[in-house]
Scaffold this motif. Structure first.
Motif, PDB file in Angstrom:
ATOM      1  N   THR A  44      -1.850   9.774  -8.787  1.00 28.01           N
ATOM      2  CA  THR A  44      -1.507   9.691  -7.367  1.00 28.01           C
ATOM      3  C   THR A  44      -1.974  10.919  -6.603  1.00 28.01           C
ATOM      4  O   THR A  44      -2.032  10.906  -5.379  1.00 28.01           O
ATOM      5  CB  THR A  44       0.010   9.525  -7.163  1.00 28.01           C
ATOM      6  N   SER A  76       0.855   1.147  -7.612  1.00 27.90           N
ATOM      7  CA  SER A  76       2.213   0.980  -7.089  1.00 27.90           C
ATOM      8  C   SER A  76       2.795   2.318  -6.664  1.00 27.90           C
ATOM      9  O   SER A  76       3.415   2.437  -5.597  1.00 27.90           O
ATOM     10  CB  SER A  76       3.101   0.327  -8.153  1.00 27.90           C
ATOM     11  N   ARG A  78       1.151   4.951  -5.753  1.00 27.62           N
ATOM     12  CA  ARG A  78       0.460   5.441  -4.555  1.00 27.62           C
ATOM     13  C   ARG A  78       1.002   4.768  -3.301  1.00 27.62           C
ATOM     14  O   ARG A  78       1.112   5.398  -2.238  1.00 27.62           O
ATOM     15  CB  ARG A  78      -1.048   5.190  -4.672  1.00 27.62           C
ATOM     16  N   VAL A  79       1.323   3.499  -3.384  1.00 29.55           N
ATOM     17  CA  VAL A  79       1.812   2.760  -2.216  1.00 29.55           C
ATOM     18  C   VAL A  79       3.254   3.136  -1.882  1.00 29.55           C
ATOM     19  O   VAL A  79       3.596   3.384  -0.715  1.00 29.55           O
ATOM     20  CB  VAL A  79       1.696   1.238  -2.450  1.00 29.55           C
ATOM     21  N   PHE A  80       4.109   3.187  -2.912  1.00 28.68           N
ATOM     22  CA  PHE A  80       5.541   3.366  -2.673  1.00 28.68           C
ATOM     23  C   PHE A  80       6.056   4.774  -2.962  1.00 28.68           C
ATOM     24  O   PHE A  80       7.226   5.059  -2.774  1.00 28.68           O
ATOM     25  CB  PHE A  80       6.334   2.353  -3.520  1.00 28.68           C
ATOM     26  N   GLY A  81       5.187   5.649  -3.437  1.00 24.12           N
ATOM     27  CA  GLY A  81       5.629   6.978  -3.838  1.00 24.12           C
ATOM     28  C   GLY A  81       6.023   6.968  -5.302  1.00 24.12           C
ATOM     29  O   GLY A  81       6.611   6.001  -5.791  1.00 24.12           O
ATOM     30  N   TRP A  85      11.274   3.387 -10.137  1.00 22.74           N
ATOM     31  CA  TRP A  85      11.112   1.983  -9.769  1.00 22.74           C
ATOM     32  C   TRP A  85       9.663   1.634  -9.461  1.00 22.74           C
ATOM     33  O   TRP A  85       9.176   0.576  -9.862  1.00 22.74           O
ATOM     34  CB  TRP A  85      12.007   1.641  -8.578  1.00 22.74           C
ATOM     35  N   SER A  86       8.957   2.507  -8.752  1.00 24.12           N
ATOM     36  CA  SER A  86       7.564   2.195  -8.412  1.00 24.12           C
ATOM     37  C   SER A  86       6.697   2.141  -9.658  1.00 24.12           C
ATOM     38  O   SER A  86       5.689   1.428  -9.700  1.00 24.12           O
ATOM     39  CB  SER A  86       7.010   3.220  -7.417  1.00 24.12           C
ATOM     40  N   GLY A 523      11.301   9.393  -2.985  1.00 23.09           N
ATOM     41  CA  GLY A 523      10.519   8.477  -3.803  1.00 23.09           C
ATOM     42  C   GLY A 523       9.547   9.165  -4.720  1.00 23.09           C
ATOM     43  O   GLY A 523       8.782   8.523  -5.393  1.00 23.09           O
TER      44      GLY A 523
END
Length: 668
Positions: A44, A76, A78-81, A85-86, A523
């Motif tokens: 990330t 995932s 990268r998108v959600f931090g 969970w991500s 996140g």
């Protein structure tokens, strides 16, 4: 033909159950396997690290697997931090998708209600396979491997059913993606796919062979493109290939992740008998039985009976399914049972689709034969009785775990077998009695695996070696003991990689009870206090390569002075913890095992002279006497000698450490 009214609700119920099993309290799993979590976090921070699958954002060394699974979780993140969970939710979603694909593949093999019944049973068995529940809550690559291989099997069966060449080519491409997830393990399904298509696909034999050759070309391209790009890339401007002996993906494929896994060649994949001794009984031993073996006896009987029954009158789809899933099961059984290299219990999740599909398809065929022919009246009762007896045996190995369950399973299996025999004594089958007996048989068959399957929900995952079942489900020399923090077990080699003592600095299992071991920053998933879950009090997991205290990390951050890497340590076990704690690049000089010849004295001197590295915590290679695998002494011991000769030891008092601990060196 319209689906029965019960079919769709049954499927949704199974998928909902899978979603619950794979996601319940998922947040408590923290970073799961820190080795892969560090690479995901690094990806990330750097697209270069993302592409190569580098452990650190500075791209010094890759993880010892190709990066496809890291890409899925990394996108995932990268998108959600970056966070638990991500990172882990995509794994759970892939697990549920695998269940749905197994259902679809099996359902299409039989017409009407029989197909829906077979598909539902297969999906339920897949959902409740204990090792599959454990691995789908972790960030090891096996979950995505299984999804890709099940998708490939689905496409192959569709190619056999419809005769469409593009579907066969898609199947080959999916196997290639699986290769870029876990290398040669992906190819264990290829014999079954090829044999099924060659034997049963429409068209003449020459045309089938021609299409298979085309599929082979697609497989070669989809498997080899990343390897070709990486090996052609100038070695000086890319990471060292972790797990290899010569900095090439080719060596990683053939050695550490290939023949070394099977034959244990001089450390190139060997060194970890986590699944017990190799041999025909490995999958039934105290370590493995509760993870995968519950329905193996039934699956084998169902395969044998199903092939005989399908050869007479069943549709081609049933024959194709039995041949494909049967070949899948046989090849995996042989390789997993007799390989003498590193073998973890969670590898066997790749057998779950075959066991599930054979249980569903073969079980329905045996039920139809039971109803229609007195000559086949023995098969289904025998299968239920054998399954109940084996479940009783497995459950009694840990009598303290739900003590009454083994006896209940034995009783239900006996009632089911006797009920089926009694219902078939006359000229007509007494369907009500037979149906009740069949329900009891299914309950007996699934109660044991279901009881094991729910145990991962009660404690954080052991990220390095996830397993399901009670604390005493491992046998002597296996995993027997009590679960410790993070779900590890005393004496569990998964809690202390490569046989290190439990509680040692090398514990790269799960976080301690309660989560990640530190408060999380939104996140990002990076502990705010600069610490990660564990090892010694106030410190990081060490492992070969040294332990890094919070005080040392604070000192390093304060004195980094613009260097690319915060620190260089002996192995990834230390590096990954510091990476996850700080979010900064850390060099693992010896890779995962501490024995990769990635760091030489010349390379280390270059990094120091350029100002990209200032601090080194040397030592700890695991390549045996002398250090790494690069020859006597190895690259890591050469680098350690350079550090001690050219760098200055930092007094422990400078960062609040204690005298006598492994010295930190300041270079340049």
């Amino acid at each position: 033909m319209a689906a029965p009214r019960w079919a769709r609700p049954a499927l949704w119920a199974v998928l909902a159950s899978a979603a619950v099993l794979y996601t319940w309290a998922l947040g408590r799993n923290g970073h799961a396997n820190e080795y892969y979590a560090a690479a995901i976090l690094s990806g990330t921070r750097s697209w270069k690290a993302f592409f190569f699958g580098a452990l650190d954002a500075g791209s010094f060394i890759t993880v010892d697997k190709p990066p496809f699974a890291l890409w899925v979780m990394g996108l995932s993140a990268r998108v959600f931090g970056f966070g638990t969970w991500s990172m882990l939710l995509p794994q759970a979603v892939c697990g549920v998708a695998s269940v749905a694909l197994v259902h679809s593949a099996v359902r299409r093999g039989l017409p009407g209600a029989a197909g829906h019944a077979a598909g539902t049973v297969a999906a339920l068995v897949m959902t409740l396979t204990p090792i599959t529940v454990a691995i789908n809550r972790d960030n090891n690559p096996d979950t995505i491997l299984v999804l890709l291989l099940v998708a490939a099997a689905w496409c192959c069966l569709e190619a056999v059913r419809t005769g469409r060449t593009r579907t066969l080519l898609l199947s080959a491409a999916l196997v290639g993606l699986a290769f870029n997830t876990k290398m040669l393990q992906a190819y264990l399904v290829v014999p079954a796919l090829a044999l099924t298509y060659l034997a049963l696909a429409p068209g003449t034999v020459p045309r089938r062979i021609g299409r298979l050759l085309a599929a082979g070309a697609v497989l070669a391209v989809s498997s080899g493109w990343w390897m070709l790009v990486v090996d052609l890339w100038p070695a000086g401007s890319r990471p060292y290939i972790g797990g290899s002996t010569d900095n090439s993906v080719r060596d990683l494929v053939i050695g550490y992740n290939g023949l070394g896994r099977v034959f244990g060649q001089n450390g190139r994949g060997g060194g970890g008998g986590f699944g017990g001794e190799s041999g025909a009984g490995r999958l039934f031993n105290d370590v493995m039985a509760g993870q995968i073996s519950w329905l193996l006896p039934f699956a084998v009987l169902a395969l044998a009976c199903g092939l005989v029954l399908a050869a007479r009158r069943s549709p081609a789809g049933a024959r194709a399914g039995l041949l494909l899933w049967g070949g899948w099961l046989v090849v995996h059984y042989l390789v997993f049972s007799f390989s003498s290299g590193t073998f973890h219990p969670y590898y066997t999740t790749a057998m779950a689709p075959a066991v599930a599909a054979l249980t569903g398809t073969g079980g329905v065929l045996m039920w139809q034969a039971y109803r229609e022919s007195r000559a086949w009246a023995w098969a289904l009762p025998a299968g239920i009785a054998a399954t109940g007896a084996w479940s009783f045996t497995v459950l009694r190995r840990t009598p303290e775990f739900v003590p009454w369950l083994a006896w209940a399973v034995a009783g239900a299996a006996a009632v089911a077998a006797l009920g089926l025999v009694a219902a078939r004594l006359g000229r007509r089958v007494r369907l009500r009695i037979a149906a009740v007996a069949l329900a009891a048989g299914m309950l007996a068959a699934l109660a044991g695996p279901a009881a094991y399957a729910v145990t991962p929900l009660g404690s954080p995952v052991n990220g390095t070696n996830p397993t399901a079942g009670p604390a005493g489900s491992g046998g002597p020399g296996g995993f027997r003991g009590v679960r410790g923090p993070g779900g590890t077990r005393a004496g569990d080699p998964g809690g202390a990689p490569y046989g290190m003592p439990e509680g040692s600095a090398g514990d790269a299992g799960a976080p301690p009870s309660g989560g990640t071991g530190a408060s999380q920053d939104g996140g990002t998933g990076i502990p705010q206090d600069g610490g990660a879950a564990t090892g010694r009090a106030g410190g990081m997991r060490g492992g070969p390569g040294g332990s890094v205290s919070r005080e040392m990390i604070a000192y390093l951050e304060e004195n980094r002075d613009g260097a690319t890497w915060l620190l260089a340590v002996g192995s990834a076990q230390s590096a990954s913890s510091v990476i996850l704690s700080t979010g900064l690049p850390v060099i693992a000089m010896g890779g995962f095992t501490g024995s990769d010849p990635a760091m030489t004295a010349d390379r280390l001197a270059g990094l120091v002279s350029s100002g990209r590295l200032r601090y080194v915590l040397p030592g700890g290679g695991r390549g045996g006497p002398g250090g790494g695998r690069g020859g006597p002494g190895g690259g890591s011991s050469e680098a350690d000698a350079w550090v001690r000769a050219n760098c200055t030891a930092v007094a422990a008092s400078e960062y609040g450490g204690t005298e006598g601990e492994q010295p930190l060196y300041r270079c340049g």
